[in-house]
Design a protein around this motif. Structure first.
Motif: not given
Ligand code: XUL
Length: 583
Positions: A279, A347, A19, A97
């Motif tokens: 990531d 996740m 980000t 993501q």
């Molecule tokens: C995972 C998400 C965050 C981004 C941050 O679903 O939205 O972890 O990947 O970069």
């Protein structure tokens, strides 16, 4: 062949477009990180007026694609200035993501014939139909989420297809919203990349395929078919599969050679570029490279602003023949494992991680914002507090479970909340004077017991260990609670020096990328590089905490009451009392 320091030997570049920054890490054949460069968007590219790398307008959150493009040039120039760039023999990486990039046809053609004499930004100025890409923080697509669930036949049906119920930040809803609300942009779009495949596309000078790990964060990818879901994609636009690219690859696939643009402009070799992934999947792959065969079911706990738990699954929990328990609890996400065929990763993202712990440290420990983590540890004591008392600290609206606010419960014979176990609890405003414990103890027990509950809903397989990373991974009392509640040893990454072991986790998404690049080049060697020597790998995992059997038993006994109270809190706030229902 590389000497002991890898001097002169091949290097592998791992990138991470997150980000706030674009990071690059060079890793040698011994998997040691030898150099890191970083382009922080707000600092280095202030003309885009981003705040922490993005534009926030209410629940619409975007980032300028050309800022990312410029950052790639800046990063390559910095790498070239280190004098190490010519030794790079493979590139891969990761990105935030869910975000998406919209290419015009002329952009697709331009990226294929970049002139090395001109900066990328100048050449790709007109390449994108949408200058600002929606990112993972965007929450403006609730309507499109409902549409996707309707198409699938309900939230559970969509989870079965895609690994998650419909989520605002996931790419399918984002794409649908662009088509519905910006028809001119849609008409102008020839190809769509995820942020990860976008970086790979610029690097190879062609539209690179999306990888299966990141495709699993779109709601329109069929995890069991290992392909885009025709039904979900067609419901958005019959051209969508073609726009995304029919071919989805594993994140260890070579997707091309580095574009001549980077070869000529920065003196890099025309080396293989391996598919980029999200990531989080890349972090998991980075840790996996440090696991031994006995850690096959180790979980990774990333303890940051929010806490993220990643663990492998041998079976797809939402398959038709899977346990009904998983179908009753569809929170969290199931991703296809980015590199291992027929494996998956669960996740779990908890929004209230470090910020909630910090809030407790600063507001609940009797100080006026001057408390330290040592004070927090002292206040938490050795535990356990469960099952005599529990606390829930959802300072910002939590997504796992859907709930909000602070909730403290003590067990008492006249309590009005009756658990299925027969235990009675009463809700109260503070633990002060109860003699039962503190907010410090309650928050860490609650956070880790939640992880245990949510893990058990995705798999019946026991965890065998946990690897921790992130800012809070130095919080001893938290680590011991993780060991005790989960009943496993806790490991952390570090470097083995002659004088001892130094705890130090490399920037994992980039490291995971460098490792995938290294593995590919090892399998398809170029020239005379030596075999990587795993025994001298710089990063290894070291046990930093062991569980107490007694404490683990207490937490196990307390789990049913905890789970009941957590559902009670969630239901009070319009959360998902019956998680199988539609949110
Ligand atoms: C995972 C998400 C965050 C981004 C941050 O679903 O939205 O972890 O990947 O970069």
């Amino acid at each position: 062949m590389a000497d002991a320091d890898g001097a002169g030997g091949p290097l592998f570049l791992g990138l991470d477009l997150s980000t706030q920054q674009l990071k690059g890490m060079l890793v040698d054949e011994q998997r040691r990180a030898v150099c890191e460069v970083c382009i922080v968007f707000d600092e280095r590219l202030p003309e885009y007026s981003t705040a922490s790398g993005r534009h926030v307008r209410g629940d619409v959150v975007t980032a300028p694609v050309l800022m990312w493009v410029e950052a790639i040039d800046l990063l390559m120039a910095e790498l070239a200035a280190t004098g190490l760039a010519a030794r790079i023999r493979g590139v891969s990486g990761a990105a935030q993501q869910h975000g998406s990039v919209y290419w015009r046809q002329r952009g697709v053609e331009t990226v294929r014939q970049l002139a090395s004499s001109l900066p990328l930004k100048e050449q790709l100025q007109e390449a994108f139909a949408l200058p600002d890409s929606p990112t993972w923080e965007d929450l403006s697509t609730s309507q499109q989420c409902r549409d996707l669930e309707r198409t699938a036949g309900g939230a559970a049906a969509l989870a079965r297809i895609s690994g998650s119920v419909a989520l605002e930040r996931f790419t399918g809803a984002q794409i649908a919203k662009i088509k519905q609300t910006q028809p001119a942009v849609w008409e102008d779009t020839a190809r769509i990349s995820l942020v990860s495949s976008f970086v790979a596309s610029v690097l190879v000078g062609d539209i690179a395929p999306v990888d299966c790990g990141d495709a699993s964060g779109t709601n329109i990818y069929d995890i069991q078919d290992r392909a885009w879901s025709r039904r979900m994609c067609d419901s958005i636009d019959p051209r969508l599969v073609g726009m995304l690219g029919e071919r989805v690859v594993t994140a260890d696939t070579v997707v091309g050679a580095l574009s001549p643009y980077f070869v000529r402009r920065y003196g890099l070799a025309r080396c293989p570029v391996v598919a980029f992934t999200g990531d989080n999947p890349s972090t998991y792959v980075g840790f996996e490279s440090m696991f031994t065969s006995v850690d096959r079911s180790a979980a990774v706990l990333s303890l940051g602003t929010s806490d993220t738990v990643l663990f492998p699954l041998d079976d797809y929990p939402y398959a038709a023949n899977a346990s009904p328990l998983a179908m009753q609890h569809l929170d969290g996400h199931v991703l296809q494992h980015p590199t291992a065929a027929r494996r998956y990763i669960a996740m779990l993202c908890y929004k209230n991680g470090s910020l909630a712990r910090e809030w407790v440290r600063d507001h609940c420990l009797g100080g006026s914002g001057s408390c330290t983590w040592a004070d927090f540890g002292e206040s938490a004591g050795p535990g356990p507090m469960a099952p005599a008392a529990f606390g829930f600290y959802y300072l910002s609206a939590e997504i796992l479970p859907r709930a909000k606010g602070l909730h403290r419960f003590v067990r008492c014979s006249d309590g009005d909340i009756v658990c299925p176990s027969g235990s009675r609890y009463r809700q109260l405003g503070s633990f002060d004077g109860t003699g039962l414990g503190s907010d410090a103890r309650a928050i860490i027990e609650s956070q880790v017991m939640s992880m245990r509950v949510d893990h058990s809903r995705k798999t019946a397989a026991a965890l065998d260990s946990v690897a921790v990373t992130g800012g809070a991974s130095s919080n001893r009392v938290l680590l011991q609670t993780i060991a005790d509640v989960l009943g496993v040893s806790v490991f952390a990454a570090g470097e083995q020096h002659p004088g001892g072991f130094e705890l130090k986790t490399p920037a994992m998404p980039a490291y995971g990328g460098a490792i995938r690049a290294q593995q590919q080049v090892k399998e398809h060697p170029i020239g005379t590089e030596c075999e990587p020597d795993r025994s001298s790998a710089k990063y290894t995992l070291q046990r930093i905490c062991s569980p107490s059997e007694h404490m683990h038993d207490v937490y196990t006994q307390a789990l049913a009451d905890f789970e009941f109270l957590r559902s009670h809190v969630s239901a009070q706030h319009g959360g998902c009392a019956d998680p199988a229902g539609t949110f």
